[in-house]
Motif scaffolding. Structure first.
Motif, mmCIF file in Angstrom:
data_model
loop_
_atom_site.group_PDB
_atom_site.id
_atom_site.type_symbol
_atom_site.label_atom_id
_atom_site.label_comp_id
_atom_site.label_asym_id
_atom_site.label_seq_id
_atom_site.Cartn_x
_atom_site.Cartn_y
_atom_site.Cartn_z
ATOM 1 N N GLU A 21 32.146 -25.856 5.136
ATOM 2 C CA GLU A 21 30.968 -26.653 5.474
ATOM 3 C C GLU A 21 31.089 -28.013 4.798
ATOM 4 O O GLU A 21 31.457 -28.102 3.626
ATOM 5 N N ILE A 22 30.783 -29.085 5.536
ATOM 6 C CA ILE A 22 30.902 -30.425 4.961
ATOM 7 C C ILE A 22 29.600 -31.216 5.016
ATOM 8 O O ILE A 22 29.540 -32.350 4.537
ATOM 9 N N GLY A 23 28.549 -30.635 5.583
ATOM 10 C CA GLY A 23 27.283 -31.356 5.624
ATOM 11 C C GLY A 23 26.202 -30.544 6.301
ATOM 12 O O GLY A 23 26.480 -29.597 7.039
ATOM 13 N N GLU A 24 24.949 -30.918 6.024
ATOM 14 C CA GLU A 24 23.825 -30.235 6.659
ATOM 15 C C GLU A 24 22.673 -31.208 6.816
ATOM 16 O O GLU A 24 22.353 -31.970 5.897
ATOM 17 N N GLY A 25 22.062 -31.206 7.996
ATOM 18 C CA GLY A 25 20.904 -32.039 8.261
ATOM 19 C C GLY A 25 19.748 -31.184 8.721
ATOM 20 O O GLY A 25 19.794 -29.949 8.649
ATOM 21 N N ALA A 26 18.694 -31.841 9.217
ATOM 22 C CA ALA A 26 17.509 -31.110 9.649
ATOM 23 C C ALA A 26 17.794 -30.225 10.852
ATOM 24 O O ALA A 26 17.186 -29.174 11.023
ATOM 25 N N PHE A 27 18.746 -30.650 11.699
ATOM 26 C CA PHE A 27 18.961 -29.943 12.953
ATOM 27 C C PHE A 27 20.322 -29.279 13.078
ATOM 28 O O PHE A 27 20.519 -28.473 13.981
#
Length: 208
Positions: A21-27
């Protein structure tokens, strides 16, 4: 321990190998993966919330197919999309470098010439997409990636695809829709009328 992305791994087996995993946002959650067919790194974005119906899912995938036709040196192309069960995902090339947000955080303030050069190329990409009838809807520093000093706009039109799928992310404040308030045009923020290319231009002005 159960693999939280097991269904995605299974759905993409033989095509993509997820590394981390390299990132996470709201969606969406973003994973670095290897395209086994073409031997290249890609970024796979997996929507965090499920679409409300099969019809919504089809609308999302149909919109993604339209966006995949965009070909411009300053736009990160969409190269694949699909679903694993009810979970939707789309695939883009992995862009080495940093986002404009990361550069701003590192340098605090960009030199005027660099800021103008980035804005000019980003505006050229917007003009091209607008000629194709496609609006980004979420222009912000995080969606402007810098590769060899040149901007590449990511997630072009994906906000509309998510909206068409009726995907909503539940937060403590309730359901939110795609977009970033600090960079939204007034009409997009209020939501009382259809938006057009002028909304993207407003957002780019906020970035500059």
């Amino acid at each position: 321990m159960t693999d939280p992305i097991g269904p995605i791994r299974a759905a993409l087996a033989g095509r993509y190998e997820i590394e981390r995993e390299i990132g996470e946002g709201a969606f969406a959650t973003v994973f670095l993966a290897r395209d086994l067919r073409h031997e290249r790194l890609v970024a796979i974005k997996v929507l965090n919330a499920d679409p409300t119906s099969q019809e919504s899912e089809l609308r999302f995938l149909s919109e993604i197919r339209l966006l995949a036709k965009l070909q411009h040196p300053n736009i990160v192309p969409l190269i694949d999309s699909g679903h694993a069960g009810a979970t939707l995902y789309y695939v883009m090339p992995y862009v080495t470098g940093e986002s404009l947000r990361e550069r701003i955080h590192r340098e605090k303030q960009l030199p005027l010439e660099a800021a103008i050069a980035i804005a000019r190329e980003a505006a050229d990409a917007l003009a091209y997409a607008h000629e194709q009838g496609i609006i980004h809807r979420d222009i912000k520093p995080e969606n402007i990636l810098l590769s060899a000093g040149h901007p590449m706009i990511a997630d072009f039109g994906v906000a509309r695809a998510i909206d068409l799928a009726h995907v909503r992310q539940l937060t403590r404040k309730g359901f939110v829709t795609p977009g970033t308030p600090a960079y939204m045009s007034p009409e997009q923020l209020i939501g009382d009328r259809p938006i057009d290319q002028r909304s993207d231009i407003y957002s780019l002005g906020c970035v500059l």
